[in-house]
Design a protein around this motif. Sequence first.
Motif, PDB file in Angstrom:
ATOM      1  N   ASN A   1      -3.573   1.418 -16.537  1.00 50.61           N
ATOM      2  CA  ASN A   1      -3.196   0.386 -15.559  1.00 50.61           C
ATOM      3  C   ASN A   1      -2.335  -0.663 -16.257  1.00 50.61           C
TER       4      ASN A   1
ATOM      5  N   ARG B   1       6.059  -6.055  -6.828  1.00 54.98           N
ATOM      6  CA  ARG B   1       5.507  -5.281  -7.960  1.00 54.98           C
ATOM      7  C   ARG B   1       5.782  -3.794  -7.780  1.00 54.98           C
ATOM      8  N   GLN B   2       5.769  -3.341  -6.511  1.00 55.49           N
ATOM      9  CA  GLN B   2       6.018  -1.919  -6.254  1.00 55.49           C
ATOM     10  C   GLN B   2       7.452  -1.553  -6.629  1.00 55.49           C
TER      11      GLN B   2
ATOM     12  N   GLU C   1       7.278  -6.147 -15.453  1.00 55.78           N
ATOM     13  CA  GLU C   1       5.926  -5.944 -14.908  1.00 55.78           C
ATOM     14  C   GLU C   1       5.033  -7.130 -15.237  1.00 55.78           C
TER      15      GLU C   1
ATOM     16  N   ASP D   1       3.284  -9.985 -12.926  1.00 54.03           N
ATOM     17  CA  ASP D   1       1.819 -10.095 -12.914  1.00 54.03           C
ATOM     18  C   ASP D   1       1.366 -11.513 -13.255  1.00 54.03           C
TER      19      ASP D   1
ATOM     20  N   TYR E   1      -3.338  -5.552  -4.881  1.00 55.21           N
ATOM     21  CA  TYR E   1      -2.463  -5.733  -6.046  1.00 55.21           C
ATOM     22  C   TYR E   1      -3.030  -4.907  -7.197  1.00 55.21           C
ATOM     23  N   GLY E   2      -2.458  -3.755  -7.417  1.00 55.02           N
ATOM     24  CA  GLY E   2      -2.884  -2.879  -8.494  1.00 55.02           C
ATOM     25  C   GLY E   2      -3.982  -1.914  -8.082  1.00 55.02           C
TER      26      GLY E   2
ATOM     27  N   THR F   1       4.350   2.432 -17.054  1.00 52.53           N
ATOM     28  CA  THR F   1       5.704   2.997 -16.919  1.00 52.53           C
ATOM     29  C   THR F   1       6.527   2.797 -18.195  1.00 52.53           C
TER      30      THR F   1
ATOM     31  N   THR G   1       7.477  -1.225 -10.346  1.00 43.63           N
ATOM     32  CA  THR G   1       6.778   0.004 -10.738  1.00 43.63           C
ATOM     33  C   THR G   1       7.661   1.224 -10.476  1.00 43.63           C
ATOM     34  N   ASP G   2       8.349   1.195  -9.313  1.00 41.26           N
ATOM     35  CA  ASP G   2       9.191   2.338  -8.937  1.00 41.26           C
ATOM     36  C   ASP G   2      10.394   2.514  -9.857  1.00 41.26           C
TER      37      ASP G   2
ATOM     38  N   TYR H   1      -1.538  -0.402 -11.114  1.00 41.53           N
ATOM     39  CA  TYR H   1      -0.213   0.219 -11.176  1.00 41.53           C
ATOM     40  C   TYR H   1      -0.124   1.015 -12.481  1.00 41.53           C
TER      41      TYR H   1
END
Lengths: 463, 335
Positions: A38, A277-278, A196, A200, A22-23, A28, A281-282, A25
Amino acid sequence: MSTVASIALVSVASPAMAGDVYGPYPITLKGYSGDKTNSVSYSGQVGRQLLHNSLKKAIGSGASLDVTMSYFNGADGELPLLDPKSSDSFKVDVTDINTVSKTNLSGKAYKGSLPGWPGNMTGKEALESMITMAAATEKGYDAEHGYDYVQLVSKFTMGGVFYHQACDNYLDEKMNADNKPNDKPYKDGAYYTGKEHSWDEAFGYWGAAAHGATLSPKQNYDITKKKNMRDADANGDGLVNLKSEMNYAHAYYAAGFDKGGNTNYYNTITKAFIDGRQIITDAKGEKLSDAQRRGVKRHARTICSNWEKVIAEAVFKYAGSVYSNIEAVKATMGGNMWKVNGSAEKTEHQAALRKYAKYWGELAGFSLSLHASGVNLGEIGVKMDRLVGMGPVMPDGTQVNGMSNGTYTVASGKSMDGFAVHMLKLQNLMVEEFGVEARNNDKISGISNLAEVLGSGNSAEND
Amino acid sequence: MIEWIDIIWSDLASQFFNPKKRLFLGYLLSASVIATAWLCLIKRHSIGSAISTFFDRKIWLSRSSRQDLASFLINRVIFFWLRPVLVTQLAIATLIFELLHQQTMIPLGLFEGAGYWTAALGFTLFFFLFDDFTRFVVHFALHRIPALWDFHKFHHSAETLTPLTVTRTHPVEGLIFTARSALVQGVTIAGFVFLFGNQVDLLTIFGVNIFVVTFHGLGSNLRHSHIAIRYPQAVERLLMSPAQHQLHHSQSEKHYDRNFGVALSVWDRMFGSFHHSVSETLSFGIGKETARFTGSIWSMYWLPVSSLARRITRALFANTRQVASAIPRFRARNY
């Protein structure tokens, strides 16, 4: 050996993969100009995990109400970390909880009603009441009513704060389109987006080490037990970083159940956090598309349904423990309960009762937690509460059934044997309604396994 | 529609492919081998003659055998619909297990320290004996209580016996058998788990009760066949031979109400219904009633029900004396 060869060897030997951690990340958030690289942040949740660990320790060591309440409500100045503490074999990087995050448990506790606990209280009020009552006992044990406040407070904090916040808040309404959107900072000045940070925070409440999905259930379990410094110290700095390298609360219990080999709760939940989370992030700081939100919510459902099962597994396990301990208590009852304190028989009886109270405390703490997810359990919840009871049935036939003017009221004439049957029914309920699979301390499978192996008796055969 | 046809079909198939079932192909094969060996070695048939005797068309394709097949298929469908409402052995075991906690005379886990093998052997042996004894009791009752005998005629109306005759059973009988089985399993499971804890296990071969595999593997299907395998008298006093059960189906009056046992014949000895196998050729059926009872598959299913209805009507409307005469009495059957 050359450096290149060493790195290659490490890469082959280690099961760790970037996608299982996890991370970190990237940042963004649109328009962010600071120096952070991060976007992951859940120090507030780690702070609450440490408050919970320390609160449990404080009650168990007989600390004053001021001290125990300081771990529930938070405190200014230094707030000593009581657990996990550094030892020669397990060095941690925190001694003062407030250096991780200056926070509290009370502000995040479940505010819905808790009919399974005496006094018709909310979850938060019940925790306050338990902590207050604990201070009037010796190290959190109320022998008269069979209450072990160490376990009651600990297990219900895990559910009434961590599980509640994650599944009834961050993974629930905060995943809606208009709540904490991904194209805005979580709050003014933040370097992470709304989505995000919401995600988290839920991960922080889950309590898994960031690299936990790269380890086996036993490795994760041993980290919480402080038996495995080597696997905990993922960055190899010689210290266990309590923000990211420790397993807490329900994540630890999940690893414990997974050790049996029948379940995979820890990895299922932790990987769902990573995958969700991905997706966020994406999105690269844009609002989540409908498809992305559906993906995130799907992972949220995976997390919360499995998290609920972890708690149900604990209810199942401790129902089995209570059942066994009823027999242990009865075995020491042959007149021993009336003997003078200090005699060997009386000591044995008191020790059996102490364990009985401990296991019932764990059972009750976990079963109350199942109410805190925001999903109304309806009839199942009522059944569960009635089977668990507001207290264990004591050898003299009494059982707490409510509270009046701040003191517990008790019913009399209850049977410990009948209570043992409640535990069996409770295990059945966990199987039928929650589909538990690890089934530690199983007291009912003997019957169902034999019924299965004998086969159906439905027959139209003559002899 | 398609779904339930599928389920019924897989249920039918399981009768022949599940080693827990008496008609499992492996047991039918072992019965064929035993029958052929018996005919060759004891009855001095050539192998060809033995095979043609065993597979005698007059037996296997008889009207009675076709009725066996029809009732087998009809019963599978009936029980497919009944199964969901039947009380399971698991429900009974759970209830009894919980009730056992309410009593104080026998402590929970009394024999928990006995060890796995004692618990497993004890459970398997007790279950075998208890199961066999209760089968005897139910079978005894089916013959000796007139209202039940009306239903059991369904089975005894067979004029030729094949392994499929075991399924020639009126659904009411089927319900009685199911209740007995569930009760026996429930009581045994609950009692043993209460006393020995979760270590209780069933000793199995290929996942099936070791005694069941032995009983069926050694030719239980020949009980319903025309191959009259007899055991030495000393053995027949302990185990029921196929020929002894065939005698149970005999319509000769001197054989009425003999040999109710299934695997063991000791119960018959204890209750005075024991009879050794005989060398004479037997004829099967229910005497003069056979023709009317087996007039059609419909009459086989309906006549016991109408007979019961008549008994109830008599009981409801007759005077006290008549009511008394309608109450089932323990008496020898009367053809």
